[in-house]
Design a protein around this motif. Structure first.
Motif, PDB file in Angstrom:
ATOM      1  N   ASN A 276      -4.114  63.040 -46.726  1.00  0.00           N
ATOM      2  CA  ASN A 276      -3.259  62.155 -46.112  1.00  0.00           C
ATOM      3  C   ASN A 276      -3.521  60.730 -46.589  1.00  0.00           C
ATOM      4  OD1 ASN A 276      -1.449  60.385 -44.798  1.00  0.00           O
ATOM      5  ND2 ASN A 276      -1.512  61.897 -42.841  1.00  0.00           N
ATOM      6  N   GLY A 277      -3.290  60.342 -47.819  1.00  0.00           N
ATOM      7  CA  GLY A 277      -3.831  59.044 -48.265  1.00  0.00           C
ATOM      8  C   GLY A 277      -3.214  57.942 -47.649  1.00  0.00           C
ATOM      9  N   ARG A 278      -2.072  58.102 -47.270  1.00  0.00           N
ATOM     10  CA  ARG A 278      -1.226  56.843 -46.562  1.00  0.00           C
ATOM     11  C   ARG A 278      -1.915  56.481 -45.335  1.00  0.00           C
ATOM     12  NH1 ARG A 278       4.068  56.972 -43.373  1.00  0.00           N
ATOM     13  NH2 ARG A 278       4.737  54.835 -43.352  1.00  0.00           N
ATOM     14  N   LEU A 279      -2.243  57.551 -44.379  1.00  0.00           N
ATOM     15  CA  LEU A 279      -3.151  57.333 -42.972  1.00  0.00           C
ATOM     16  C   LEU A 279      -4.283  56.621 -43.312  1.00  0.00           C
ATOM     17  CD1 LEU A 279      -3.291  57.631 -40.074  1.00  0.00           C
ATOM     18  CD2 LEU A 279      -3.778  60.099 -40.290  1.00  0.00           C
TER      19      LEU A 279
ATOM     20  N   GLU B 141      -7.552  49.673 -43.674  1.00  0.00           N
ATOM     21  CA  GLU B 141      -7.044  48.318 -43.863  1.00  0.00           C
ATOM     22  C   GLU B 141      -7.003  47.787 -42.362  1.00  0.00           C
ATOM     23  OE1 GLU B 141      -3.504  45.455 -45.932  1.00  0.00           O
ATOM     24  OE2 GLU B 141      -3.389  47.708 -45.911  1.00  0.00           O
ATOM     25  N   HIS B 142      -6.607  48.343 -41.216  1.00  0.00           N
ATOM     26  CA  HIS B 142      -6.277  47.957 -40.130  1.00  0.00           C
ATOM     27  C   HIS B 142      -7.266  48.140 -39.141  1.00  0.00           C
ATOM     28  CE1 HIS B 142      -2.429  46.416 -41.645  1.00  0.00           C
ATOM     29  NE2 HIS B 142      -2.057  47.818 -42.128  1.00  0.00           N
ATOM     30  N   THR B 143      -8.013  48.974 -39.144  1.00  0.00           N
ATOM     31  CA  THR B 143      -8.951  49.352 -38.039  1.00  0.00           C
ATOM     32  C   THR B 143     -10.419  49.337 -38.594  1.00  0.00           C
ATOM     33  OG1 THR B 143      -9.254  51.717 -38.446  1.00  0.00           O
ATOM     34  CG2 THR B 143      -7.301  51.101 -37.439  1.00  0.00           C
ATOM     35  N   GLU B 144     -11.175  49.418 -37.425  1.00  0.00           N
ATOM     36  CA  GLU B 144     -12.700  49.429 -37.791  1.00  0.00           C
ATOM     37  C   GLU B 144     -13.011  50.803 -37.805  1.00  0.00           C
ATOM     38  OE1 GLU B 144     -17.228  47.878 -36.483  1.00  0.00           O
ATOM     39  OE2 GLU B 144     -15.531  47.490 -35.253  1.00  0.00           O
TER      40      GLU B 144
ATOM     41  N   ARG C  64      -4.597  47.040 -30.508  1.00  0.00           N
ATOM     42  CA  ARG C  64      -3.732  47.715 -29.532  1.00  0.00           C
ATOM     43  C   ARG C  64      -2.317  47.443 -30.309  1.00  0.00           C
ATOM     44  NH1 ARG C  64      -4.839  48.353 -24.527  1.00  0.00           N
ATOM     45  NH2 ARG C  64      -6.952  48.059 -23.630  1.00  0.00           N
ATOM     46  N   ARG C  65      -2.018  46.459 -31.126  1.00  0.00           N
ATOM     47  CA  ARG C  65      -0.524  46.308 -31.730  1.00  0.00           C
ATOM     48  C   ARG C  65      -0.456  47.233 -32.914  1.00  0.00           C
ATOM     49  NH1 ARG C  65      -3.705  41.652 -33.670  1.00  0.00           N
ATOM     50  NH2 ARG C  65      -3.859  41.585 -35.638  1.00  0.00           N
ATOM     51  N   PHE C  66      -1.491  47.886 -33.579  1.00  0.00           N
ATOM     52  CA  PHE C  66      -1.228  48.900 -34.418  1.00  0.00           C
ATOM     53  C   PHE C  66      -1.436  50.504 -33.774  1.00  0.00           C
ATOM     54  CE2 PHE C  66      -3.158  45.593 -37.248  1.00  0.00           C
ATOM     55  CZ  PHE C  66      -1.885  45.229 -37.559  1.00  0.00           C
TER      56      PHE C  66
ATOM     57  N   PRO D 140       0.781  55.795 -39.348  1.00  0.00           N
ATOM     58  CA  PRO D 140       1.870  56.702 -39.901  1.00  0.00           C
ATOM     59  C   PRO D 140       1.034  57.924 -39.758  1.00  0.00           C
ATOM     60  CG  PRO D 140       0.043  55.467 -41.482  1.00  0.00           C
ATOM     61  CD  PRO D 140      -0.010  54.902 -39.974  1.00  0.00           C
ATOM     62  N   THR D 141       1.332  58.676 -38.793  1.00  0.00           N
ATOM     63  CA  THR D 141       0.922  60.137 -38.550  1.00  0.00           C
ATOM     64  C   THR D 141       2.106  61.135 -38.877  1.00  0.00           C
ATOM     65  OG1 THR D 141       1.776  59.989 -36.135  1.00  0.00           O
ATOM     66  CG2 THR D 141      -0.580  59.431 -36.501  1.00  0.00           C
ATOM     67  N   ASP D 142       1.720  62.422 -39.042  1.00  0.00           N
ATOM     68  CA  ASP D 142       2.449  63.398 -39.410  1.00  0.00           C
ATOM     69  C   ASP D 142       2.170  64.705 -38.411  1.00  0.00           C
ATOM     70  OD1 ASP D 142       0.181  64.711 -40.417  1.00  0.00           O
ATOM     71  OD2 ASP D 142       0.886  64.033 -42.387  1.00  0.00           O
TER      72      ASP D 142
END
Length: 437
Positions: free
Chosen positions: A381-384, A390-393, A412-414, A419-421
């Motif tokens: 799942n390359g997108r996730l 990029e957005h988390t630690e 929290r805002r993310f 982008p889960t499935d």
């Protein structure tokens, strides 16, 4: 007495007399009343050759200081061979005109000196537009004062308006046209800046705010390791600068330095620089930097808080940074400040003292906006995985067969935008999902 030449309204290289009018409630500050104005005038390039301080219930409607003090001011100008009067007050156009007519000496007020400094220090396209707009808005109601040398020229019988009045109307039309043009250009710049700021929302952002010359640029250099322009003078920085700050045991944030504030900042200047301060308005956290060694540190803190409220940037409680403690000789002074502001952090950007505690305080405050989570997903799942990178630690990554498990700290805002499935499992470890998820 002859009227002053208004062809050159610059403060630089002038022999100036400083004047301040205080109300009775400020009487105790009389000895220090002109300290800041002296710094402003010297930053603008003036040589200070004398000063005059008056305490009165209210300014004189015609001359601000009254007839008696006006005589004293004329004598001071003559004895010091001064060619400029600098008021640490905001004068109306008529007051400035009357003082000039009585003294034969050019008058500038506090707003004009600050605008002169901003014009000198403006470097970028945006800053130059902002300063020129503020200058024109300030100057427009004062055009009559600038054209007093033509008012004595009258037209003949039946000729209507004299050439001075015709020129004044022409100047007003030109100024109005230029103001409209500058406002249009700034709207374009503001639109680009808003998009730029919005594009940074994927990163945590921290903005430095504070009184001018509080040491924000020095602190930014100490925290980021990036070379910054640093000068021991007022308004050395006008443009917002953003750099990456790597906080130990936390990660990277974007740190922005903004223009400094000051008491009685001209209204037109605040309005013109509103777009420059977008970084502060949208930051996840503000660091309010204070020169703790300044005798009027408390008043400066109050001034910055007032400007932040005016800008609508006071929604989040800032971390108060008591800077320049290396310059404090009497330790009781900083003890008083710390007792008054118990949640503050003491630092010295020059020596590095307290920077580790500041980083820890920032990490703790930013952590309030994070949630710990475990994400179990397909390794393909390359997108996730790209989103999480990029957005988390990402604290820990474990692979097993075709699956991957990541322990993350997610803003929290993310948290509700991953982008889960159907093959992805999200487990919150220490918190509930944000409202609306």
């Amino acid at each position: 007495m002859g009227e002053p030449n208004r062809d050159d309204r610059k403060v630089s290289a002038r022999r100036a007399v400083l004047v301040a009018v205080l109300d009775p409630s400020q009487k105790e500050d009389r000895d220090r009343a002109l300290d800041e104005m002296r710094g402003l005038a010297e930053t603008a390039g003036a040589e200070i050759v004398g000063d005059l301080v008056q305490v009165r219930d209210k300014p004189d409607a015609g001359t601000y200081i009254g007839r008696g003090k006006l005589v004293e001011l004329k004598q001071l100008i003559g004895s010091r061979d001064a060619d400029l009067i600098v008021f640490d007050n905001h004068l109306s156009p008529s007051q400035g005109k009357h003082i000039e007519e009585e003294t034969g000496t050019q008058v500038v007020d506090r707003s004009e000196v600050i605008l002169d400094i901003f014009a000198t220090h403006a470097r970028t396209y945006e800053a130059k537009l902002q300063v020129e707009l503020a200058q024109l808005l300030y100057m427009r109601p004062r055009l009559t004062r600038m054209w007093t040398h033509l008012e004595r020229i009258e037209g003949g019988i039946g000729s209507g308006k004299g050439p001075g009045e015709k020129q004044l109307e022409t100047d007003r039309r030109l100024v109005d046209r230029r103001i409209a043009d500058l406002q249009r250009r700034l709207r374009d710049v503001e639109g680009r800046r808003e998009r730029q700021v919005a594009g940074r929302r994927k990163h945590m952002t921290v903005s430095l705010v504070g009184y001018t010359n509080a040491g924000k640029s020095t602190l930014m250099q100490a925290l980021t390791g990036e070379d910054m322009y640093i000068a021991d003078k007022l308004f050395a920085t006008l443009d917002t600068r953003t750099r990456k700050w790597s906080i130990p045991h936390w990660g990277d944030v974007l740190l922005s330095d903004t223009v400094g504030f000051i008491r009685n900042l001209p209204h037109h200047l605040v309005a013109s620089f509103r777009s420059t301060l977008e970084e502060a308005r949208h930051a996840d956290l503000l660091l309010h930097v204070v020169d703790a060694s300044h005798p009027q540190a408390v008043q400066q803190i109050d001034t910055v808080n007032e400007v932040l409220a005016d800008l609508g940037a006071d929604a989040t409680e800032p971390i108060l940074v008591l800077n320049k403690i290396d310059a404090i000789e009497d330790r009781s002074h900083v003890d008083v400040l710390r007792a008054r502001y118990p949640q503050s952090v003491t630092t010295s950007a020059a020596t590095g003292h307290g920077l580790d505690r500041l980083a820890a305080a920032v990490a703790e405050r930013l952590g309030d906006g994070y949630v710990d989570a475990r994400v179990d997903a397909s390794a393909g799942n390359g997108r996730l995985l790209a989103f999480l990178s990029e957005h988390t630690e990402v604290l820990e990554t474990t692979y097993h067969d075709s699956r991957v498990t990541l322990h993350c700290r997610i803003p929290r805002r993310f948290a509700d935008a991953l982008p889960t499935d159907d093959e992805t499992e999200l487990t919150l470890l220490n918190d509930a999902m944000p409202s609306g998820s």
